[in-house]
Design an enzyme around this catalytic site. Structure first.
Site, PDB file in Angstrom:
ATOM      1  N   SER A 174       0.822  -1.204   0.000  1.00  0.00           N
ATOM      2  CA  SER A 174       0.000   0.000   0.000  1.00  0.00           C
ATOM      3  C   SER A 174       0.859   1.257   0.000  1.00  0.00           C
ATOM      4  CB  SER A 174      -0.969  -0.048   1.186  1.00  0.00           C
ATOM      5  OG  SER A 174      -1.964   0.934   1.083  1.00  0.00           O
ATOM      6  N   ASP A 272     -10.315  -3.737  -4.738  1.00  0.00           N
ATOM      7  CA  ASP A 272      -9.463  -2.680  -4.188  1.00  0.00           C
ATOM      8  C   ASP A 272      -9.516  -1.483  -5.127  1.00  0.00           C
ATOM      9  OD1 ASP A 272      -7.448  -1.091  -3.135  1.00  0.00           O
ATOM     10  OD2 ASP A 272      -5.864  -2.570  -3.346  1.00  0.00           O
ATOM     11  N   HIS A 302      -8.092  -4.960  -0.572  1.00  0.00           N
ATOM     12  CA  HIS A 302      -6.872  -4.302  -0.121  1.00  0.00           C
ATOM     13  C   HIS A 302      -6.465  -4.821   1.267  1.00  0.00           C
ATOM     14  CE1 HIS A 302      -4.099  -0.848  -0.359  1.00  0.00           C
ATOM     15  NE2 HIS A 302      -4.211  -0.811   0.959  1.00  0.00           N
TER      16      HIS A 302
END
Length: 329
Positions: A174, A272, A302
């Protein structure tokens, strides 16, 4: 060892998802309920950080205790010292040190929120892994986290022999994937064994397909990502999105590579909002001459790396990314 010809894998199959894995979805629901229970006016940055730690208890599980030791360290840089944690598997099968930047929207993650998943990752990579806790927003806004990632990469490269390693790789999930991407571009002259990026933040296109279709679903949402961007850039004096979007240290999709990028595995989750930008960044690196393997997790949202202990389906996808990475380096 792979050839020097650029390759891009599985592009044709990246436009299709599957139903969100039920076990993963339930964990995401439980995590979301922790946040929903807090009144909006009490949902401060400090409270969000505590909630991420509370959610970690849901993700650890009781199985798959990795055979990995860890020791905490401090990385001393000019004007600051950064906490770090070195993971050493019982079995080391590589001369690579993996430099890892944790996720959490540049705001809420730390060494502990990713501890179990990085034990798992280090064990299956068979490599030493150094997790770094960079300075976080909003206390330290852009470019602090990017400065830290770039400085630590150069610092680690100069000290590889002290860990008994000969090569360096970068990794992150991320926002940590964003920092890894920034660092490897800034230090393109440093030879890297490879990069392993889990659902990295690489763009700021809130109207693309994955944001539009999956931006209000389980896990990370469009509104949540907009909030993280605001904290990262400066919640007091936010720059215009147009200006921010032109800076390659903010938006890796603006990178211009004058040298061949490192071999890279990008692991994305279909459910996501960041999915499309992960695919686009893989294409950018491939066009610049890198060997790139794009791994798509069609039944994940995610954050599935942190579910790798508790959710067998997430574990399968993480191991697929690990095996692809080992094949590339």
């Amino acid at each position: 060892m792979t050839s020097l010809l650029p390759t891009y894998v599985n592009l044709a199959g990246l436009s299709h998802g599957a139903e969100l894995n039920p076990q993963s979805a339930e964990l995401l629901r439980q995590t979301a309920s922790l946040t929903a229970a807090v009144p909006a006016e009490e949902l401060t940055v400090a409270r969000r950080r505590r909630l991420m730690h509370e959610a970690q208890a849901l993700l650890v599980g009781t199985e798959l205790k990795p055979l990995v030791s860890s020791v905490d360290e401090l990385i001393h840089l000019p004007g600051r010292s950064l906490p770090a944690r070195l993971y050493t598997p019982d079995h080391i099968g590589s001369d690579v040190l993996v430099l890892y930047f944790h996720g959490g929207g540049w705001v809420i993650g730390d060494l502990d929120t990713h501890h179990a998943s990085l034990q798992f990752l280090a064990q299956h990579l068979g490599m030493k892994l150094l997790s770094v806790q960079y300075r976080k927003a909003p206390e330290h806004v852009f470019p602090a986290a990017c400065d830290d990632a770039e400085a630590v990469l150069a610092w680690a490269h100069a000290r590889l022999a002290s860990w008994g390693c000969k090569r360096l790789a970068v990794s992150g999930d991320s926002a940590g994937g964003h920092l890894a991407a920034v660092a490897m571009h800034t230090h393109a002259a440093i030879p890297l064994a490879g990069a392993l990026l889990f659902y990295p933040v690489t763009d700021m296109q809130f109207a693309n397909r994955s944001y539009t279709e999956r931006g209000a679903g389980a896990g990370l949402t469009r509104d949540g990502m907009v909030w993280f961007w605001g904290q990262f850039l400066n919640p007091q004096q936010p720059p215009s999105l147009l200006r921010a979007n032109e800076d390659h240290r903010i938006v890796p999709m603006r990178q211009v590579w004058l040298q061949r990028p490192p071999n890279t595995v990008i692991a994305a989750a279909w459910h996501d909002p960041l999915y499309d930008e992960a695919v686009s960044y893989a294409q950018l690196l491939s066009a610049a001459g890198a060997q790139v393997i794009m791994q798509s997790a069609p039944d994940m949202a995610h954050g599935y790396l942190r579910q790798s202990i508790a959710v067998p389906a997430a574990r399968v996808h993480v191991l697929a990314a690990v095996h692809a990475f080992l094949a590339l380096i």
